[in-house]
Design an enzyme around this catalytic site. Sequence first.
Site, PDB file in Angstrom:
ATOM      1  N   GLY A 195       0.798  -1.226   0.000  1.00 63.67           N
ATOM      2  CA  GLY A 195       0.000   0.000   0.000  1.00 63.67           C
ATOM      3  C   GLY A 195       0.824   1.265   0.000  1.00 63.67           C
ATOM      4  CG  LEU A 221      -2.561  -2.125  -3.742  1.00 63.06           C
ATOM      5  CD1 LEU A 221      -2.318  -1.388  -5.046  1.00 63.06           C
ATOM      6  CD2 LEU A 221      -3.074  -1.183  -2.674  1.00 63.06           C
ATOM      7  CG  ASP A 222       1.166  -3.098  -3.621  1.00 61.74           C
ATOM      8  OD1 ASP A 222       1.355  -2.709  -4.778  1.00 61.74           O
ATOM      9  OD2 ASP A 222       1.004  -2.335  -2.662  1.00 61.74           O
ATOM     10  CD  GLU A 223      -1.516  -9.525  -1.649  1.00 60.98           C
ATOM     11  OE1 GLU A 223      -0.667 -10.406  -1.820  1.00 60.98           O
ATOM     12  OE2 GLU A 223      -1.924  -9.179  -0.525  1.00 60.98           O
TER      13      GLU A 223
END
Lengths: 277, 277, 277, 277
Positions: A195, A221-223
């Site tokens: 995040g 997100l960011d995964e």
Amino acid sequence: MEEYTLLIDTEDAKGLVYNISKVLFANNLNIEQNAEYVDSETNKFFMRTIISGKISQNILLKELKEVLPQNAEIKLNKKAKKDVVILATKESHVLGDLLIRYIDGELNANIKAVIANHEDLRSLVENFGIPFTCISAEGMSREEHEELVIKEVNNYEPELIVLAKYMRILTPNFVETFPRKVLNIHHSFLPAFIGANPYKQAHQRGVKIIGATAHYVTNDLDEGPIIAQDVVRIDHSYSWQDMRKAGRNVEKIVLSDAFQMLLDDKVFVHGNKTVIL
Amino acid sequence: MEEYTLLIDTEDAKGLVYNISKVLFANNLNIEQNAEYVDSETNKFFMRTIISGKISQNILLKELKEVLPQNAEIKLNKKAKKDVVILATKESHVLGDLLIRYIDGELNANIKAVIANHEDLRSLVENFGIPFTCISAEGMSREEHEELVIKEVNNYEPELIVLAKYMRILTPNFVETFPRKVLNIHHSFLPAFIGANPYKQAHQRGVKIIGATAHYVTNDLDEGPIIAQDVVRIDHSYSWQDMRKAGRNVEKIVLSDAFQMLLDDKVFVHGNKTVIL
Amino acid sequence: MEEYTLLIDTEDAKGLVYNISKVLFANNLNIEQNAEYVDSETNKFFMRTIISGKISQNILLKELKEVLPQNAEIKLNKKAKKDVVILATKESHVLGDLLIRYIDGELNANIKAVIANHEDLRSLVENFGIPFTCISAEGMSREEHEELVIKEVNNYEPELIVLAKYMRILTPNFVETFPRKVLNIHHSFLPAFIGANPYKQAHQRGVKIIGATAHYVTNDLDEGPIIAQDVVRIDHSYSWQDMRKAGRNVEKIVLSDAFQMLLDDKVFVHGNKTVIL
Amino acid sequence: MEEYTLLIDTEDAKGLVYNISKVLFANNLNIEQNAEYVDSETNKFFMRTIISGKISQNILLKELKEVLPQNAEIKLNKKAKKDVVILATKESHVLGDLLIRYIDGELNANIKAVIANHEDLRSLVENFGIPFTCISAEGMSREEHEELVIKEVNNYEPELIVLAKYMRILTPNFVETFPRKVLNIHHSFLPAFIGANPYKQAHQRGVKIIGATAHYVTNDLDEGPIIAQDVVRIDHSYSWQDMRKAGRNVEKIVLSDAFQMLLDDKVFVHGNKTVIL
């Protein structure tokens, strides 16, 4: 003599290497490089082979299909530069690094355009002779702005989209429009500090090492699947701004490493992971 | 089901992968892991394949020989622990690290004995239930002493000899008695600081990083094929004794990494270099 | 000539260095090493000074108190080995590494005893001449077992307690009994992969680097002040067991680094972070 | 409020910290940062202090001189950007990296000019708005060419000269004209692979790690005091060209790290070494 990269992604089966190499041999092709990986947990087989010789693509693909399991994914990419569009915002360290590598001939890419949501980077980009388009998000909904960006990206029909510190969150629509085509750099050692403001988070936690992560963009997100990571040591004397500065070196090296792997067809997606051959 | 490691070292030729995999397939064997490397400069082909199934070693070797170039080196090693003898002197950090790994079951080895030229390490070794022999060099010529060491080593018929900070220079006779069987750790980042007291040399030069190098022993001091290297950062405040202390961590990790590669048959010698598959 | 480590932890104020050095000078003491850090965000001042000379501890502490802010923490530790108790469970790689360093004289410590909740490590420890106590947790509540462990630890009056892969979660009672005295090694690069089975978590996430973290134990699981961290590269071919094996090297180096910093009085706790001078 | 960096380089003596801090305190100055180092081997004392307040430079220097040993070197540098000239040849990766950092505001420098012995880099440099001068060496002796370069450099009165892959060997005359002012990047982990073509040398030796070294230029080729070093792992599959490409990342990071240390007055020369505070 032409060179091709053959990419095979299939369930594992006995005799795969034999059957594939038989086809290549029968077509009188040379194996310049070859790497395989079998994931015994999921029973998956991945193979990346650089072949040279006089190739009839259709015939080769047809013959390979005949000896491989039914759902095998087979790609045969001529060794060539890929068309790329870069998205950015205001920061120049990652973008600038890519541009310097580009003029050095380090990247197996044609950078078709840079698209940004601010004007700041225009002169930097245009000085390298690359088209720059600013699509401001001001006064628009996320969806409206993204529609314009997608349209502009599509003008260049890129094989790859690189987010060089593009500081906007993408909607599922964007991700689905360009499946497995979007590369991002996140300024932390994922999965730590997902995040916003990862350096502030890292500073608050008091870590002794910070990092950066290049990954495919997915809807989480960011995964997305991680392609490359690296780290740098820090100590108690680093403010979060010092961390950001130290992190820049890592961000640009990691993004460029991952980008080059994608340009060289080295990355397979395997569930939410990558296999790099 | 039995597992074997197949090692092939030959001049490159068209169809090698096809021909080898054909033999494996015809013998109804599974390929568990496979890695190849072609050195285009020297036109050499290296292949390491882990195969499983019901194997008749003689038949397999004969059939492989028939499809490979005439001077090809072919090895077929049953996956098993290798017999090892360790040579040491007085320092315990590398030896102790190996012993701890040994009782942890990390090493694919039978440590048959430790031979040293001093008594210091006896109780450490014997506490781990391993035979310890001290062969003092006092009052002997280098050749006389070495003859005794060679004789003692030969009692154990080791497949591998590990010099765990054995602080004596070996004669050509020793090296030729155990060709490609002797692993050494040198406490510098070779080729920097060859010879005695590398930490003192490093201190004098004012380097900011020190390292260690695991290599095969050849007749040229510290010039054998390098298997593994690693480094650690230092700064101006390190005395050479501090460097030695910091270097110990690197020495033991690098030696153990190289040792495990040898135990797993991952290392090919290629001229004065190594290929690791 | 005696050596002392002077440790000052106070709010920042003008003239601190002058006032402290004036006292040292007036007492005819030498400054062998000196390091300070001012955290401008929290207005805190930290100083670690190694002094030598003929020292009257009470007088020196009194004079320092007079020139420092009222709530300043001042410690004056004679340079000496600290008494340490190690807690362990079954794994020997971290404990074994500490024991090897101990007999090498690398550690500025007296290891008074090893206490474990299983018998597995007894012979390893006793072979090094160190007392080993097994306190099994079988058939007991967490609180009951811990009371016995605390009692046994207290027998040795340790200045430091090292958890060398002690696989039990400590209660707040334990933490409060030994404030700022308990050092733990967590087998991940915190804050990634808190809790159980970090290597399995890392494998599932598909990271390209794994790590280990040495930290003070507090009441929040894996959330205490971080002292040292390090990492190692892995790739897609690593199973979680392979990661665990690769991680062992990092765990033992990181724990030993942090341990030595504590033994040398280099670590200040600053909120939930550390300052290392 | 003004900030200054105070740099003291002197033989060690009792009471130095007290005497210096007394002068600073008497002048009503704040110590923002302070670091000292005593080299016990050579009995030398180094100190770097960032001070703030209302400073009368002459008075402060006079008072410091009075309390320091006779040959003490004392510098008091107002915190300000340093004037810098960059020398280059044809390669753009190090120079380009510096230019990107420059427009990012990362460097505490005014880049006054880039001087090269070829025309290749002109448009890159001029696009960043920086003067570019090409002084071709064609048809000239080394001395003649260098005289022209020295003259051009002197036009800018730089405090620092950065060799960003300047591929010409400097004469003693150049070195003596700009003492302790010339920073170079060598593309190897010195002292390994001194001289020409270090990547070819590294390839031939079969090392598993390559590096780069930033150092002051002295009259002995690649022998000047080392400021910064870093490394990157490679393997048997790297040709020397691959090494060169991998090494570029290290070269540019290491040079930029060293450059920033010099800009921030962090580097003391101590014999043929550096002390970095």
